[in-house]
Motif scaffolding. Structure first.
Motif, short mmCIF file in Angstrom:
data_model
loop_
_atom_site.label_atom_id
_atom_site.label_comp_id
_atom_site.label_asym_id
_atom_site.label_seq_id
_atom_site.Cartn_x
_atom_site.Cartn_y
_atom_site.Cartn_z
N TYR A 210 13.50 -13.03 -3.28
CA TYR A 210 12.63 -13.80 -2.39
C TYR A 210 12.68 -13.32 -0.95
O TYR A 210 12.19 -13.99 -0.05
CB TYR A 210 13.00 -15.28 -2.46
CG TYR A 210 12.67 -15.90 -3.80
CD1 TYR A 210 11.45 -16.53 -4.02
CD2 TYR A 210 13.56 -15.83 -4.86
CE1 TYR A 210 11.13 -17.08 -5.25
CE2 TYR A 210 13.26 -16.37 -6.10
CZ TYR A 210 12.04 -16.99 -6.29
OH TYR A 210 11.71 -17.53 -7.52
N ARG A 211 13.28 -12.15 -0.72
CA ARG A 211 13.30 -11.60 0.62
C ARG A 211 11.89 -11.23 1.06
O ARG A 211 11.06 -10.84 0.24
CB ARG A 211 14.21 -10.37 0.69
CG ARG A 211 15.69 -10.71 0.57
CD ARG A 211 16.57 -9.48 0.65
NE ARG A 211 17.97 -9.83 0.37
CZ ARG A 211 18.81 -9.07 -0.30
NH1 ARG A 211 18.41 -7.90 -0.77
NH2 ARG A 211 20.05 -9.45 -0.50
N GLY A 212 11.63 -11.34 2.35
CA GLY A 212 10.32 -10.99 2.88
C GLY A 212 9.31 -12.11 2.82
O GLY A 212 8.18 -11.96 3.28
N GLN A 213 9.69 -13.28 2.27
CA GLN A 213 8.76 -14.41 2.16
C GLN A 213 8.94 -15.42 3.31
O GLN A 213 8.28 -16.46 3.33
CB GLN A 213 8.94 -15.11 0.81
CG GLN A 213 8.61 -14.21 -0.38
CD GLN A 213 8.64 -14.96 -1.70
OE1 GLN A 213 8.42 -16.17 -1.76
NE2 GLN A 213 8.90 -14.23 -2.78
N ASN A 214 9.87 -15.11 4.22
CA ASN A 214 10.08 -15.95 5.41
C ASN A 214 10.47 -17.38 5.06
O ASN A 214 10.12 -18.33 5.76
CB ASN A 214 8.83 -15.94 6.31
CG ASN A 214 9.15 -16.33 7.74
OD1 ASN A 214 10.28 -16.18 8.20
ND2 ASN A 214 8.16 -16.84 8.45
N LEU A 215 11.20 -17.56 3.96
CA LEU A 215 11.62 -18.90 3.55
C LEU A 215 12.63 -19.50 4.53
O LEU A 215 12.77 -20.72 4.61
CB LEU A 215 12.21 -18.86 2.14
CG LEU A 215 11.24 -18.47 1.02
CD1 LEU A 215 11.96 -18.46 -0.32
CD2 LEU A 215 10.05 -19.42 0.96
#
Length: 282
Positions: A210-215
């Motif tokens: 889930y990296r890069g999804q700005n969670l």
């Protein structure tokens, strides 16, 4: 142990070979004239290359007299009224050197992140319905360890475990997690200092899928909402100076840049400089 944590003359001291560095925080009652030589002696004994101290403005002159230089400054870090400083001393001057490519990246990240800064009144982004955030307890520490194992699969020496989280809990740290369908995707660890009325976000870990999804945006948003509950007036954090995503995220949340800690710690086997960001409550 991920890093040795001990109390030396009233100062909380973190040190270890992984970052090849000492990091300590001083309090009002600490005798800096006694402490700082001990820090230098510890660095010499363990062959650490950098000593980093967090101190109030009252101690800055003593730090400077011992060879330390200011790398970051947070206005009103202590109880919203007394400025806080991060000061460094390098026992190995090569630790100060950055290659030209890294320096350009760090400068570009700062420029772009500052341009993204938004005032406190900007719109609130609602948490997507399939995501949830909760404060974690000791019973969740195995999930935190599992998330670390996934995030640092190829860097096992950086995996924090249940015993380390338990030690942090005793040192007034709190833990928050962002979930999707019951799975922990992002975690944040907060160092809560009620005496100083500040909170440091000391650790963000994101599931590799889930990296890069700005969670992390939603966790920062939630942490800001906890300021009154945490009795804090200032939130601050250290972010990899080459990371566009997190630097922009904090700037978008109204955080201000306090300075850059040069070659401060190892992240995934790379020595990284860290930008210090801070947010003042209204």
């Amino acid at each position: 142990m991920f890093e040795t944590i001990e109390n030396i003359d009233g100062a909380l001291v973190y040190h270890g070979n992984m970052h090849n560095r000492i990091y300590f925080t001083e309090a009002d009652h600490v005798d800096l004239d006694t402490l700082l030589p001990k820090m230098k002696e510890l660095a010499k004994e363990k062959r650490y290359e950098k000593i980093l101290g967090k101190a109030s403005e009252k101690g800055v002159d003593i730090f400077k007299s011992k060879g330390f230089t200011v790398e970051a400054k947070i206005p009103g870090l202590y109880n919203g009224t007394i400025d806080g400083y991060f000061l460094a001393d390098y026992t190995n001057q090569k630790r100060l050197i950055n290659d030209e490519k890294s320096m350009k990246t760090i400068a570009t990240v700062k420029t772009i992140a500052k341009a993204a800064n938004k005032p406190n009144t900007d719109s609130y982004f609602g948490l997507p319905v399939d995501l949830s955030i909760k404060q974690l307890s000791k019973s969740d520490f195995h999930l935190l360890e599992d998330l670390h194992k996934k995030a640092y699969k190829y860097h096992p020496h950086q995996i924090k475990d249940v015993s380390y989280f338990s030690k942090l809990e005793k040192l007034n740290h709190e833990f928050y997690g962002l979930y999707k369908n019951g799975e922990l995707l992002v975690s944040a660890i907060l160092d809560v200092n009620t005496e100083e009325a500040n909170v440091e976000i000391v650790d963000f870990v994101t599931h590799p899928d889930y990296r890069g999804q700005n969670l992390s945006y939603f966790l920062v948003q939630n942490i800001k909402k906890q300021m009154d509950k945490l009795c804090c007036k200032t939130i601050y954090t250290m972010v990899r100076a080459t990371s566009y995503g997190l630097n922009i995220t904090f700037s978008k949340h109204g955080f201000m840049l306090a300075g850059t800690l040069v070659n401060n710690c190892v992240v995934r086997d790379t020595l990284e400089s860290m930008n210090v960001w801070y947010f003042k409550g209204v």
